[in-house]
Design an enzyme around this catalytic site. Sequence first.
Site, PDB file in Angstrom:
ATOM      1  N   GLU A  95      -1.938  -8.277  -4.585  1.00  0.00           N
ATOM      2  CA  GLU A  95      -2.765  -7.208  -5.123  1.00  0.00           C
ATOM      3  C   GLU A  95      -2.894  -7.340  -6.638  1.00  0.00           C
ATOM      4  O   GLU A  95      -1.938  -7.688  -7.331  1.00  0.00           O
ATOM      5  CB  GLU A  95      -2.184  -5.841  -4.756  1.00  0.00           C
ATOM      6  CG  GLU A  95      -2.277  -5.556  -3.271  1.00  0.00           C
ATOM      7  CD  GLU A  95      -1.934  -4.121  -2.905  1.00  0.00           C
ATOM      8  OE1 GLU A  95      -2.602  -3.562  -2.012  1.00  0.00           O
ATOM      9  OE2 GLU A  95      -0.989  -3.556  -3.515  1.00  0.00           O
ATOM     10  N   CYS A 355       2.096   2.270 -10.958  1.00  0.00           N
ATOM     11  CA  CYS A 355       3.299   1.517 -11.262  1.00  0.00           C
ATOM     12  C   CYS A 355       4.288   1.612 -10.102  1.00  0.00           C
ATOM     13  O   CYS A 355       4.640   2.699  -9.648  1.00  0.00           O
ATOM     14  CB  CYS A 355       3.930   2.064 -12.541  1.00  0.00           C
ATOM     15  SG  CYS A 355       5.365   1.148 -13.089  1.00  0.00           S
TER      16      CYS A 355
END
Length: 365
Positions: A95, A355
């Site tokens: 990703e 994150c």
Amino acid sequence: MPSSLLNLYGFTRAELGTLVAGWGLNAVHAARLWKYLYLERVVEFAAMEELPLRVRTRLEAETTLGLLATSRETRSSDGFTRKYLLALEDAHRIETVLMRYKGRTTACISSQVGCAMGCVFCATGQMGYTRHLTAGEIVAQAVHVDRVLWHTAEENPALSESDHSSPHHRHERLRNIVLMGMGEPLHNYDAVMKAVDILCDGAGMGLGAKKITLSTVGVVPGIIRMTDEKRQVCLAVSLHGATQAERAALVPAARKWTLDALMDACRYYTTKMDRRIFFEWTLIDGKNDGPDQAHAVGALLKGMAAQVNLIPLNPTSGYAGAPSNNAKKFQDILAGYGLPSTVRQRRGIDIGAGCGQLAVADASA
């Protein structure tokens, strides 16, 4: 099975020149090829019209452009974030995230398929480690995001060149990279640093080294090597705990590289490089967000050229911790120790692009 063809995005400009010269061809062809890769953004050899047919034929026989196919693109409701599931040549997937902020566009790049560090609140750590990415696969992610920005500009030709207020203005280019995607960059040191060199080449994408931030869980030998090599990329260290026991409970790698060893390496870096370090602290309710922890961080980092980035915990399927609401109190305490801090702006949480959220359920599906 992986192809035996050479990935052109894995070559530095000098190596590309050596390759072409080894074929008995004029060096000017290497310069033109480099331009096609990074300035013209070609997707097939047939589009390299300035190269003679014999050169293109040799390239098609022995090399590949190494572009990553998009398996899925997901856009966040925040309007500023896109996540790309990219297919590698061996069917594994990674990703990559495009994030827009006022005045800049940033790509969050992966360095491995999965991660071996096992941080308990990180989705990538929860999926485990499969393999390192090559330099070409790392570079190709940045090229992918740059091409997205290029096509966005082409699709909006009515925008004025002077219209810098629009995130889609015509000459928008990728200028910032964070090596904070899947994987531990310093666990894949050679490939990551080669990719950085390629991306910073002024004749290509021309990224400034100080516009690239490398985030590490605290791989001490890598920090020392970065320092000795005088690497100019920005360094961010995931701390999350201010004592050895607290840190090891969240970051298993701390059992190998202790907090004391990590702090010694960080001081070595700041002293020899004359640069500050960014320390990342994920705020987890009831675990590491209280005033005692804030004072402990302040005492640990006091006097060091450092800035603390406070990161609100993002949800992952494998960790039950809750995000904290104590960021402001934490900042106020750090300020008392002379430590500047920021709270990480949350982006792409609804699409798992924040994150610690990047992961592929089946990396080889």
